[in-house]
Design a protein around this motif. Structure first.
Motif, PDB file in Angstrom:
ATOM      1  N   ARG A 182      39.242  -0.106  50.621  1.00  0.00           N
ATOM      2  CA  ARG A 182      38.905   0.309  51.980  1.00  0.00           C
ATOM      3  C   ARG A 182      40.133   1.040  52.997  1.00  0.00           C
ATOM      4  NH1 ARG A 182      35.387  -3.536  55.182  1.00  0.00           N
ATOM      5  NH2 ARG A 182      37.310  -4.119  55.762  1.00  0.00           N
ATOM      6  N   GLN A 183      41.287   0.322  52.775  1.00  0.00           N
ATOM      7  CA  GLN A 183      42.448   0.717  53.302  1.00  0.00           C
ATOM      8  C   GLN A 183      43.072   1.846  52.760  1.00  0.00           C
ATOM      9  OE1 GLN A 183      45.576  -2.381  53.209  1.00  0.00           O
ATOM     10  NE2 GLN A 183      47.292  -0.841  54.039  1.00  0.00           N
ATOM     11  N   THR A 184      42.878   2.008  51.500  1.00  0.00           N
ATOM     12  CA  THR A 184      43.273   3.271  51.009  1.00  0.00           C
ATOM     13  C   THR A 184      42.312   4.560  51.337  1.00  0.00           C
ATOM     14  OG1 THR A 184      42.040   3.155  48.761  1.00  0.00           O
ATOM     15  CG2 THR A 184      44.173   1.891  48.779  1.00  0.00           C
ATOM     16  N   ALA A 185      41.129   4.305  51.343  1.00  0.00           N
ATOM     17  CA  ALA A 185      40.146   5.397  51.684  1.00  0.00           C
ATOM     18  C   ALA A 185      40.472   5.557  52.927  1.00  0.00           C
ATOM     19  CB  ALA A 185      38.674   4.740  51.389  1.00  0.00           C
ATOM     20  N   ALA A 222      33.777   1.825  41.340  1.00  0.00           N
ATOM     21  CA  ALA A 222      33.735   0.241  41.188  1.00  0.00           C
ATOM     22  C   ALA A 222      33.562  -0.215  42.517  1.00  0.00           C
ATOM     23  CB  ALA A 222      35.262  -0.335  40.733  1.00  0.00           C
ATOM     24  N   TYR A 223      33.897   0.465  43.686  1.00  0.00           N
ATOM     25  CA  TYR A 223      33.683  -0.120  45.021  1.00  0.00           C
ATOM     26  C   TYR A 223      32.362   0.389  45.305  1.00  0.00           C
ATOM     27  CZ  TYR A 223      33.827   0.561  50.180  1.00  0.00           C
ATOM     28  OH  TYR A 223      33.477   0.137  51.391  1.00  0.00           O
ATOM     29  N   ASP A 252      26.531  -0.961  46.641  1.00  0.00           N
ATOM     30  CA  ASP A 252      25.193  -0.886  46.391  1.00  0.00           C
ATOM     31  C   ASP A 252      24.553  -2.382  45.875  1.00  0.00           C
ATOM     32  OD1 ASP A 252      25.126   2.246  44.540  1.00  0.00           O
ATOM     33  OD2 ASP A 252      25.078   1.727  46.838  1.00  0.00           O
ATOM     34  N   LYS A 253      25.324  -3.178  45.404  1.00  0.00           N
ATOM     35  CA  LYS A 253      24.700  -4.441  44.963  1.00  0.00           C
ATOM     36  C   LYS A 253      24.619  -5.167  46.271  1.00  0.00           C
ATOM     37  CE  LYS A 253      26.224  -8.462  42.622  1.00  0.00           C
ATOM     38  NZ  LYS A 253      27.187  -9.342  41.939  1.00  0.00           N
TER      39      LYS A 253
END
Length: 929
Positions: free
Chosen positions: A715-718, A750-751, A756-757
């Motif tokens: 999330r930090q990279t995004a 993968a994220y 979704d899970k």
């Protein structure tokens, strides 16, 4: 008590105008006015006349051509070059006003010009530029309402102001303490067109001497007339900018000409941003070094209204067509320095690589961006900025993005546009009467028995099941029916109903149709509009009807109701027709209630829209934008915009109003440099690699702490990547970022799998608590309830239906108890006494408003008598002090002492008592704004 006479005030004004640079002229009739004009005309054009002054026949011919024209035509003549054919057939170019070089104009002032047109008239103070009477100052003594000066000018406009007085551009009215200005016109002028002048920080300058030292300075007055008035060709009228519009334009031009930096203007929704942005664009387009001014809007915002507004000011500037070819032609046309187009079409023009686009890589171009709080343009914006390498960007917004309401990519308005150049906030606009305030009701539609079970339990509730429950939909719809006529002044105004989704909108739409057909109902004209996808997939659990099919059904109803012939293929025309009907208060043709999801909640202006019903979650800029659809100034029957919220948005409303009424953060720039965001991204990738070496490893994590670490680091990279993409220097390469685009997409996959899970897991834990809810209508609280609002409700009480009257009186008393408004609290006892003692005895045909005002006047006189008797103070003197203070806001202790006897200490105590009494009575019984 002595007061300053009008003559004394007039003499002081004349003296001050002379001190600030005006030449005092002895002009007292039309003949001397024309002689003075002729003399100055000869002096100003001496180099062109070559010693041959205008002959009598030439001047007579000139006067025939320019004298006694309409105000509009006179305004055009004033600003244009005029060609006079001389007696020897040569042509002489005359200039009546130098709009570029202020000092080359001749500034004069005179007073007491007497005229005999249809009726006799004598004007107080006349300001002349180059011999033409461009400003009329009408003065009244202190204590006389400013409206008297306005009414007198209106009489002059109807019966006098002929000949050269048609060149009057501005009126200034003052009773010494209340001073305002407005533009002249051929058409009717409303009192709401009178403006206060302010300083740059929006502080009013109401005293006439303060106004003269600022607004009336010769160079500034010339600037107002030459630069900050608009001659509207479409409506044939004159418009003068308000102070905040002028200050913003000045700041923007200074930034464009003296720096290469960007900037934005924060002017609240409804305050006239279109005019401000146009005037700034127009003035920038006149600068030689600027090759083009391009006004950019998003495609969905280039509606008929925007086009018409700009065409009023600059015919031919709007790019109406859907193709890029016409835009390229406009860019090539050097005679047209200003264009309004969409960002989508401008991006296409850049991609076209047309020859005309090559020059703009180096030419200085100014981009003006409308609604820049939504202007997070992504790839298109970056493409345009890369191409126009010598460009500057200036944004206009009523609701900027700050740290609290930053955009999805994490940026604020300052990140994109740099510094806030000028601000004019909603509190300023409401104070100045440029927009209305809001009357907000929060309605609770159920009692939640589950709330006592804890916050986590409540979060697990399937809220859609609550909000869209049939009983609740029915109750809200019927509640709207019950209050609609009162909110809209018996349907004199229109309303919008903002709903959470298309499903909700359609459920309400069908319910209103059902109620419309019930016996005894007074049907509402309803309509709805929303966007749809051509190939929409129906999700499991949805109503088995495509949005496209729903819209087709709605349009068929619309055609039947309004005798139109729209379809999905003519959706744009359907949209335009709804827009027109929402702006016209024509009985039988207008829409009473427009049900929407997102449309019409931003950028839509209608004076006859006064109510917004809300059944959706709103916050920050979205909330203020939606609320602001209702607060356009119209007439006295529209004192504010009505907001009725069927969700408890009290906290969100308070936060939004606080956010957009605060100036502390206007100059804060939240953005970092490209290099800093690159470091953030690389740090995130390093942390990500400590958790998983490769994207494949991310799928095999089992420990929840490791999964959490992966999600947080990704999330930090995004977040950093979103910001990086906004820079022109960004390219998705492994060399720059340390990861290839495909490699990053693998991490992203993968994220998303983990996302979704866990989301599905939460969904499966939802519980239905529909049986735990009792549906009912309950007003939680009513904000912004003020004196005007309560008196308006009292005026609408039903005098025939005693049962209904009792209920209405009860509701008003409840509002009085809960009200926060300080002035209303002062009147609360008075109003309650009227409701209990006077109103129940009224005849059914009584004028409630008049009866209440008489009641209040009697009570005021009684308070005067009681105080005068108790304190042994002359009642006549008390009333005189009150009158002066109520009008001027001034109360002098030396005036109070005239009615006081006794020793020094006794005098001081009594003066203080009288002083406080007059102030309290004025607040209690003063005029309601």
């Amino acid at each position: 008590m002595s007061t300053q006479s009008e003559l004394a005030l007039e003499n002081k004004v004349m003296d001050q105008l002379e001190r600030v640079g005006y030449e005092r002229a002895a002009i007292h009739n039309n003949e001397s006015l024309e002689e003075n004009f002729r003399r100055i005309l000869n002096d100003r054009h001496a180099d062109k006349l070559n010693g041959q002054l205008l002959t009598d026949s030439e001047f007579k011919r000139l006067m025939i051509q320019i004298n006694n024209k309409s105000v509009f035509d006179s305004a055009r003549i004033l600003r244009d070059k005029f060609v006079l054919k001389r007696d020897d057939e040569t042509e002489l170019y005359l200039e009546f006003f130098d709009s570029k070089n202020w000092c080359r104009n001749t500034f004069q002032v005179t007073n007491q010009i007497s005229v005999e047109d249809k009726y006799k008239g004598r004007y107080d103070v006349t300001v002349l530029i180059n011999g033409l009477p461009v400003v009329q100052i009408e003065l009244k003594r202190r204590g006389v309402a400013i409206n008297e000066a306005f009414n007198q000018v209106e009489r002059y406009r109807r019966h006098n102001f002929t000949g050269l007085f048609r060149y009057t551009q501005l009126f200034v009215l003052s009773n010494y303490n209340d001073t305002r200005y407005y533009a002249n016109n051929d058409k009717e002028i409303y009192k709401s067109h009178m403006f206060y002048w302010t300083d740059e920080e929006n502080n009013r300058l109401t005293n006439v001497h303060e106004l003269i030292d600022s607004f009336m300075l010769p160079h500034h007055l010339a600037k107002m007339i030459g630069r900050y008035m608009v001659v509207n060709e479409t409506d044939k009228n004159l418009i003068v900018l308000r102070p905040y519009q002028m200050y913003a334009t000045e700041a923007l031009i200074k930034r464009a000409l003296e720096t290469n930096n960007n900037g934005y203007v924060w002017h609240t929704t409804g305050s006239g941003k279109t005019l401000t942005s146009f005037k700034a664009s127009q003035l920038l387009a006149q600068e030689k070094e600027i090759k083009k001014v391009i006004f950019l809007v998003d495609r969905k915002d280039l509606d008929t209204q925007t086009q018409k507004e700009f065409d009023k000011f600059e015919p031919g500037s709007v790019d109406y067509t859907d193709n890029t070819k016409h835009l390229l032609e406009q860019l090539e046309d050097k005679s047209n320095p200003m264009i309004i187009t969409t960002i989508q079409k401008m991006a296409n023009a850049v991609k076209s690589n047309a020859p005309v686009m090559h020059q703009y890589k180096e030419d200085k171009v100014i981009f003006v961006i409308d609604e820049c709080h939504r202007s997070q343009f992504g790839d298109m914006h970056r493409m345009i900025r890369r191409h126009f390498q010598n460009s500057q960007y200036f944004g206009f917004t009523g609701t900027p993005r700050f740290d609290d309401n930053k955009s999805q990519d994490g940026r604020s308005t300052a990140d994109i546009f740099d510094k806030c150049l000028h601000h004019y906030l909603i509190k300023d606009a409401i104070r100045d009467g440029n927009v209305l305030g809001f009357s907000i009701e929060y309605i609770n539609t159920f009692k939640d028995k589950a709330t006592s079970s804890g916050e986590e339990y409540v979060k697990a509730i399937d809220t859609n099941e609550i909000w869209m429950a049939d009983d609740r939909i029915d109750m809200v719809a019927r509640h709207i029916y019950s209050i609609h006529d009162n909110k809209t002044k018996d349907r004199q105004y229109s309303s919008i109903f903002a709903t959470q989704s298309i499903d909700t909108a359609m459920k309400y739409y069908d319910k209103f149709k059902e109620i419309n057909h019930e016996e005894g109902s007074k049907p509402l004209n309803i309509a709805t509009i929303f966007s749809y996808q051509a190939n929409e997939d129906l999700r499991e659990g949805d109503v088995k009807e495509h949005a496209k099919d729903r819209l087709a059904r709605v349009i068929d109803d619309y055609n039947e109701n309004y005798n139109t012939n729209f379809s999905l293929e003519t959706y744009d025309q359907y949209f335009d027709d709804i827009s027109k009907r929402m702006k016209k208060g024509i009985p039988g043709q207008k829409i009473d209630l427009l049900i929407v999801v997102n449309m019409f909640l931003t950028g839509f202006d209608s004076k006859v829209l006064n109510t917004l019903y809300v059944d959706k979650y709103l916050k920050h800029h979205d909330l203020i934008q939606a609320y602001s659809r209702t607060n356009r100034v119209e007439k006295q029957t529209k004192p504010y915009g009505n907001i009725v919220s069927y969700r408890d948005l009290k906290k969100e409303t308070d936060e939004a109003i606080q956010l957009f009424s605060d100036t502390e953060d206007t100059d804060v720039v939240l953005s970092k440099s490209f290099e800093e965001y690159l470091e953030d991204f690389q740090a995130g990738m390093n942390e990500l690699h400590t958790v998983v070496s490769t994207p494949q490893d991310a799928y095999h994590l089992e420990d929840e702490e490791e999964i959490k670490a992966f999600i947080v680091s990704y999330r930090q990279t995004a977040r950093a990547l979103l910001k990086l993409k906004t820079f022109e220097d960004f390219d998705f390469t492994k060399t720059l970022l340390g990861v290839s685009e495909q490699g990053y997409e693998d991490y992203r996959s993968a994220y998303l799998d983990y996302y979704d899970k866990y989301i599905r897991q939460k969904d499966s834990e939802k519980v239905s608590v529909i049986n735990d809810i009792d549906f009912e209508i309950e007003v939680i609280r009513n904000d912004k309830v003020n004196v005007s609002y309560i008196l308006n409700l009292i005026g609408n009480i039903d005098l025939e239906n005693k049962k209904k009257q009792t209920e209405e009186r009860k509701q008003i008393k409840l509002m009085l108890e809960r009200a926060d408004d300080e002035n209303l609290r002062l009147k609360a006892d008075l109003i309650q006494e009227f409701l209990d003692e006077v109103l129940p005895k009224l005849d059914r045909n009584a004028n409630i408003e008049k009866v209440y005002l008489d009641f209040e006047e009697d009570k005021k006189l009684q308070e005067f008598k009681d105080f005068a008797e108790t304190e042994q103070y002359p009642v006549e003197q008390l009333q005189s002090l009150y009158t002066e203070y109520d009008y001027s806001g001034l109360l002098y202790r030396k005036d109070i002492e005239k009615g006081v006897t006794g020793g020094l200490l006794k005098k001081r105590k009594k003066v203080n008592k009288v002083y406080q009494f007059v102030k309290d009575v004025s607040r209690k019984f003063g005029l309601v704004e």
